[in-house]
Design an enzyme around this catalytic site. Structure first.
Site, PDB file in Angstrom:
ATOM      1  N   ASP A  79      -7.951   1.093  -7.822  1.00 48.44           N
ATOM      2  CA  ASP A  79      -8.500   2.369  -8.308  1.00 48.44           C
ATOM      3  C   ASP A  79      -8.929   2.204  -9.761  1.00 48.44           C
ATOM      4  O   ASP A  79      -8.126   1.803 -10.607  1.00 48.44           O
ATOM      5  CB  ASP A  79      -7.448   3.472  -8.197  1.00 48.44           C
ATOM      6  CG  ASP A  79      -7.112   3.763  -6.746  1.00 48.44           C
ATOM      7  OD1 ASP A  79      -7.983   3.563  -5.873  1.00 48.44           O
ATOM      8  OD2 ASP A  79      -5.962   4.174  -6.466  1.00 48.44           O
TER       9      ASP A  79
ATOM     10  N   GLU B 253       0.863  -1.187   0.000  1.00 49.66           N
ATOM     11  CA  GLU B 253       0.000   0.000   0.000  1.00 49.66           C
ATOM     12  C   GLU B 253       0.896   1.232   0.000  1.00 49.66           C
ATOM     13  O   GLU B 253       1.885   1.269   0.719  1.00 49.66           O
ATOM     14  CB  GLU B 253      -0.908  -0.040   1.249  1.00 49.66           C
ATOM     15  CG  GLU B 253      -1.707   1.202   1.528  1.00 49.66           C
ATOM     16  CD  GLU B 253      -2.600   1.666   0.365  1.00 49.66           C
ATOM     17  OE1 GLU B 253      -3.360   0.858  -0.181  1.00 49.66           O
ATOM     18  OE2 GLU B 253      -2.498   2.861   0.007  1.00 49.66           O
TER      19      GLU B 253
ATOM     20  N   ASP C 172     -15.571  -3.233  -8.886  1.00 53.95           N
ATOM     21  CA  ASP C 172     -16.970  -2.803  -9.003  1.00 53.95           C
ATOM     22  C   ASP C 172     -17.156  -2.014 -10.300  1.00 53.95           C
ATOM     23  O   ASP C 172     -18.221  -1.446 -10.522  1.00 53.95           O
ATOM     24  CB  ASP C 172     -17.338  -1.885  -7.829  1.00 53.95           C
ATOM     25  CG  ASP C 172     -16.548  -0.598  -7.891  1.00 53.95           C
ATOM     26  OD1 ASP C 172     -15.307  -0.674  -8.031  1.00 53.95           O
ATOM     27  OD2 ASP C 172     -17.158   0.489  -7.840  1.00 53.95           O
TER      28      ASP C 172
ATOM     29  N   LYS D 234     -11.983   8.018 -15.901  1.00 56.62           N
ATOM     30  CA  LYS D 234     -11.888   8.923 -17.062  1.00 56.62           C
ATOM     31  C   LYS D 234     -10.979   8.322 -18.134  1.00 56.62           C
ATOM     32  O   LYS D 234      -9.899   7.817 -17.810  1.00 56.62           O
ATOM     33  CB  LYS D 234     -11.302  10.266 -16.622  1.00 56.62           C
ATOM     34  CG  LYS D 234     -12.249  11.062 -15.763  1.00 56.62           C
ATOM     35  CD  LYS D 234     -11.663  12.417 -15.437  1.00 56.62           C
ATOM     36  CE  LYS D 234     -12.584  13.138 -14.482  1.00 56.62           C
ATOM     37  NZ  LYS D 234     -11.915  14.167 -13.709  1.00 56.62           N
TER      38      LYS D 234
HETATM   39  C1  LIG Z   1      -9.820   1.614  -4.079  1.00 57.31           C
HETATM   40  S1  LIG Z   1      -8.653   1.233  -2.844  1.00 57.31           S
HETATM   41  C2  LIG Z   1      -9.015  -0.479  -2.434  1.00 57.31           C
HETATM   42  C3  LIG Z   1      -8.400  -0.896  -1.126  1.00 57.31           C
HETATM   43  C4  LIG Z   1      -8.680  -2.336  -0.694  1.00 57.31           C
HETATM   44  N1  LIG Z   1      -8.145  -3.285  -1.639  1.00 57.31           N
HETATM   45  C5  LIG Z   1     -10.153  -2.555  -0.497  1.00 57.31           C
HETATM   46  O1  LIG Z   1     -10.768  -3.230  -1.347  1.00 57.31           O
HETATM   47  O2  LIG Z   1     -10.702  -2.078   0.504  1.00 57.31           O
HETATM   48  C6  LIG Z   1      -7.146   1.086  -3.760  1.00 57.31           C
HETATM   49  C7  LIG Z   1      -5.906   1.150  -2.869  1.00 57.31           C
HETATM   50  O3  LIG Z   1      -4.761   0.984  -3.704  1.00 57.31           O
HETATM   51  C8  LIG Z   1      -3.769   1.905  -3.270  1.00 57.31           C
HETATM   52  N2  LIG Z   1      -2.917   2.209  -4.410  1.00 57.31           N
HETATM   53  C9  LIG Z   1      -3.271   2.877  -5.532  1.00 57.31           C
HETATM   54  N3  LIG Z   1      -2.230   2.946  -6.362  1.00 57.31           N
HETATM   55  C10 LIG Z   1      -1.205   2.309  -5.753  1.00 57.31           C
HETATM   56  C11 LIG Z   1       0.137   2.048  -6.137  1.00 57.31           C
HETATM   57  N4  LIG Z   1       0.620   2.468  -7.309  1.00 57.31           N
HETATM   58  N5  LIG Z   1       0.920   1.346  -5.278  1.00 57.31           N
HETATM   59  C12 LIG Z   1       0.436   0.913  -4.090  1.00 57.31           C
HETATM   60  N6  LIG Z   1      -0.835   1.140  -3.672  1.00 57.31           N
HETATM   61  C13 LIG Z   1      -1.638   1.829  -4.497  1.00 57.31           C
HETATM   62  C14 LIG Z   1      -4.562   3.113  -2.810  1.00 57.31           C
HETATM   63  O4  LIG Z   1      -3.815   3.953  -1.946  1.00 57.31           O
HETATM   64  C15 LIG Z   1      -5.757   2.474  -2.136  1.00 57.31           C
HETATM   65  O5  LIG Z   1      -5.526   2.239  -0.769  1.00 57.31           O
END
Ligand SMILES: C[S@@+](CC[C@H](N)C(=O)[O-])C[C@H]1O[C@@H](n2cnc3c(N)ncnc32)[C@H](O)[C@@H]1O
Length: 198
Positions: free
Chosen positions: A109, A59, A145, A113
């Site tokens: 994520d 993370e 989702d 867009k």
């Molecule tokens: C939409 S959240 C989903 C979190 C978790 N998997 C859940 O389902 O509750 C996506 C997570 O990926 C992390 N994240 C996004 N890009 C990342 C990257 N390049 N390297 C590490 N973590 C990343 C974000 O900070 C976020 O905590």
């Protein structure tokens, strides 16, 4: 400089050296990854349900990493470690070849867009990097989702030509992620796919 390093934190001392899992976890067990672990609800519960594996939660946000570490210390999760780093770099440069049993990518994520689609994690190059790190028979489990991300992720894995689509895993046994709880409460549909390295 002397720093207090939380017990569950993985610190990268040499960014060109691949991980030594035994040094990180203190014992040899199948290694699984939670890439983009968020607040760690899934990682903490899954590591608790599966003492037979080692789980590395990756993370990039420090606040979230600290939350996971605090909860891991409270619950004495000896098979869970947390890495605060970008997951693309981690997979490409730090994971040893053929060493990972399962990579969980749960609600990454979605970058809805169009101009941001290239930022989506699941792209052919990433899939090839991950496949290098997976053991034969190792798997990628993906949940989202976001319907369009689901479609582009399937295409990316097909284009990478290194993993084979497999039937869904028994996801109903898995703990829910923090985002999943929110999405389910909102009644959003959820898509899942599993791919295996031959
Ligand atoms: C939409 S959240 C989903 C979190 C978790 N998997 C859940 O389902 O509750 C996506 C997570 O990926 C992390 N994240 C996004 N890009 C990342 C990257 N390049 N390297 C590490 N973590 C990343 C974000 O900070 C976020 O905590």
């Amino acid at each position: 400089m002397i720093m207090d390093i939380p017990a569950h934190r993985v610190v990268v001392t040499d960014p060109c050296q691949r991980f030594d899992w035994r040094a990180i976890f203190g014992q040899d067990r199948p290694v699984e990854l939670d890439l983009g672990a968020g607040d760690g609800g899934f990682a903490l519960a899954y590591a608790g349900m599966h003492p037979e594996i080692n789980l590395l939660a990756v993370e990039r946000l420090l606040g979230r990493v600290r939350k996971i570490e605090k909860r891991a210390a409270r619950t004495e999760r000896s098979n869970l470690r947390v890495l605060r780093l970008e997951f693309g770099y981690t997979v490409r440069y730090l994971l040893p070849s053929e060493s990972v049993s399962v990579a969980h990518i749960l609600f990454p994520d979605p970058w809805p867009k169009r101009r941001h689609w290239p930022r989506r994690l699941i792209q052919p190059d990433f899939v090839r990097d991950l496949a290098r790190a997976l053991r034969p028979g190792g798997e990628l489990r993906f949940t989202t989702d976001h319907e369009h991300y689901f479609a582009t992720a399937q295409q990316a894995v097909t284009d990478a030509q290194v993993l084979q689509r497999a039937p869904e895993w028994n996801w109903s046994l898995d703990p829910k992620t923090d985002f999943q709880q929110t999405f389910e409460a909102e009644g959003r549909p959820i898509w899942r796919a599993r791919w295996v390295k031959a």
